[in-house]
Design a protein around this motif. Structure first.
Motif, PDB file in Angstrom:
ATOM      1  N   THR A  88      -8.890   2.775  23.030  1.00 12.51           N
ATOM      2  CA  THR A  88      -8.514   2.076  24.258  1.00 12.51           C
ATOM      3  C   THR A  88      -7.125   1.473  24.133  1.00 12.51           C
ATOM      4  O   THR A  88      -6.306   1.551  25.057  1.00 12.51           O
ATOM      5  CB  THR A  88      -9.543   0.976  24.595  1.00 12.51           C
ATOM      6  N   LEU A  89      -6.825   0.885  22.975  1.00 12.70           N
ATOM      7  CA  LEU A  89      -5.495   0.315  22.780  1.00 12.70           C
ATOM      8  C   LEU A  89      -4.431   1.402  22.821  1.00 12.70           C
ATOM      9  O   LEU A  89      -3.343   1.191  23.373  1.00 12.70           O
ATOM     10  CB  LEU A  89      -5.420  -0.440  21.456  1.00 12.70           C
ATOM     11  N   ASP A  90      -4.716   2.576  22.251  1.00 14.36           N
ATOM     12  CA  ASP A  90      -3.759   3.677  22.324  1.00 14.36           C
ATOM     13  C   ASP A  90      -3.446   4.027  23.773  1.00 14.36           C
ATOM     14  O   ASP A  90      -2.293   4.241  24.151  1.00 14.36           O
ATOM     15  CB  ASP A  90      -4.317   4.918  21.610  1.00 14.36           C
ATOM     16  N   ARG A 123     -11.343   8.378  27.363  1.00  9.87           N
ATOM     17  CA  ARG A 123     -10.693   7.080  27.174  1.00  9.87           C
ATOM     18  C   ARG A 123     -10.463   6.389  28.515  1.00  9.87           C
ATOM     19  O   ARG A 123     -10.707   5.183  28.651  1.00  9.87           O
ATOM     20  CB  ARG A 123      -9.353   7.260  26.459  1.00  9.87           C
ATOM     21  N   VAL A 124      -9.989   7.160  29.488  1.00  8.49           N
ATOM     22  CA  VAL A 124      -9.710   6.588  30.804  1.00  8.49           C
ATOM     23  C   VAL A 124     -10.997   6.098  31.451  1.00  8.49           C
ATOM     24  O   VAL A 124     -11.043   4.997  32.034  1.00  8.49           O
ATOM     25  CB  VAL A 124      -8.999   7.620  31.707  1.00  8.49           C
ATOM     26  N   ALA A 125     -12.055   6.887  31.360  1.00  6.74           N
ATOM     27  CA  ALA A 125     -13.329   6.486  31.963  1.00  6.74           C
ATOM     28  C   ALA A 125     -13.839   5.190  31.347  1.00  6.74           C
ATOM     29  O   ALA A 125     -14.319   4.291  32.054  1.00  6.74           O
ATOM     30  CB  ALA A 125     -14.357   7.605  31.787  1.00  6.74           C
ATOM     31  N   LEU A 132      -9.680  -2.086  32.892  1.00  6.68           N
ATOM     32  CA  LEU A 132      -8.377  -2.168  32.226  1.00  6.68           C
ATOM     33  C   LEU A 132      -7.380  -1.198  32.842  1.00  6.68           C
ATOM     34  O   LEU A 132      -6.168  -1.388  32.710  1.00  6.68           O
ATOM     35  CB  LEU A 132      -8.536  -1.873  30.728  1.00  6.68           C
ATOM     36  N   VAL A 133      -7.882  -0.148  33.487  1.00  2.00           N
ATOM     37  CA  VAL A 133      -7.039   0.810  34.206  1.00  2.00           C
ATOM     38  C   VAL A 133      -7.730   1.170  35.513  1.00  2.00           C
ATOM     39  O   VAL A 133      -8.922   0.901  35.701  1.00  2.00           O
ATOM     40  CB  VAL A 133      -6.795   2.109  33.390  1.00  2.00           C
ATOM     41  N   MET A 134      -6.974   1.800  36.401  1.00  2.00           N
ATOM     42  CA  MET A 134      -7.560   2.343  37.627  1.00  2.00           C
ATOM     43  C   MET A 134      -6.983   3.729  37.850  1.00  2.00           C
ATOM     44  O   MET A 134      -5.833   4.000  37.505  1.00  2.00           O
ATOM     45  CB  MET A 134      -7.283   1.430  38.818  1.00  2.00           C
ATOM     46  N   ARG A 135      -7.810   4.607  38.407  1.00  2.00           N
ATOM     47  CA  ARG A 135      -7.383   5.981  38.687  1.00  2.00           C
ATOM     48  C   ARG A 135      -7.199   6.188  40.176  1.00  2.00           C
ATOM     49  O   ARG A 135      -7.903   5.586  40.991  1.00  2.00           O
ATOM     50  CB  ARG A 135      -8.427   6.977  38.159  1.00  2.00           C
TER      51      ARG A 135
END
Length: 217
Positions: A88-90, A123-125, A132-135
């Protein structure tokens, strides 16, 4: 040594009993006696048992593998203490390094993170579930997906990356700046040459467990 100051007497006092220079940090590097070093022991054993066996690579390759294991284990430990998953950090770091608006396509993320498209999707999911992210779809590109760093993801990177990189700087500080730069250049040359010989374009990360294995913050 660059970084030493004072008279000749001061220089003499800045040496270990063995006569070795104290690195710029003031902390002498610990050097294992040659006869006790595992790589040397392995090379000597093969030379004894099979004199025709080439052993010149052992001192380089074995130590690189050992360092990769130590650095990978230590990074996982630091991240575990911080409550952050290495993969996740990557992902978040790649987005943070891209600059505003901290948005990249999944294809670019896979290339930047040195992992497969499938690994990036996982990772994105996972990061999306943790908000932490959005698609979102890429404008004008029917199948392309953009990944954007959220405020929570940005905050996580900011409080974690310095902790990781400061720890890794501590692990290599005994070499001093000049020898670190020299080593970095030698490793760069070796990596490029090995990749050309193996006909590979990239490299997988060492130090991650599970299907995403084989980071820099």
């Amino acid at each position: 040594m660059v970084g030493d100051e004072g008279s000749a007497g001061d220089d003499a006092s800045a040496r270990t009993p063995s006569g070795a220079d104290v690195p710029e940090t003031g902390r002498p590097a610990r050097v294992r006696p040659a006869g006790d070093d595992p790589a040397d022991v392995i090379a000597a054993a093969w030379s004894r048992e099979r004199p025709q066996t080439p052993v010149d690579s052992i001192g380089v390759v074995t130590r690189i593998w050992q360092l990769a294991k130590h650095f990978g284990d230590d990074r996982r430990r630091v991240l575990a203490e911080a409550g952050v998953d290495p993969a996740t950090l990557d992902l978040l770091s790649a987005l943070r390094r891209s600059g505003p608006p901290y948005t990249m396509s999944t294809r670019d993320l896979a290339a930047r993170s040195l992992v497969t498209a499938g690994a990036i999707s996982q990772r994105v999911a996972r990061a999306e579930r943790e908000e932490l992210v959005m698609r979102r779809p890429a404008p004008g590109r029917s199948r392309a997906v953009l990944v954007e760093l959220t405020e929570a993801g940005h905050e996580l990177v900011e409080r974690t990356v310095d902790r990781v990189l400061a720890r890794e700087a501590q692990l290599v500080e005994s070499l001093g700046s000049e020898r670190r730069e020299a080593l970095a250049e030698l490793l760069r040359e070796l990596l490029v040459d090995v990749q050309e010989q193996l006909n590979v374009q990239g490299v997988s990360h060492v130090g991650h467990e599970g299907i995403e294995h084989p980071g820099q913050g």
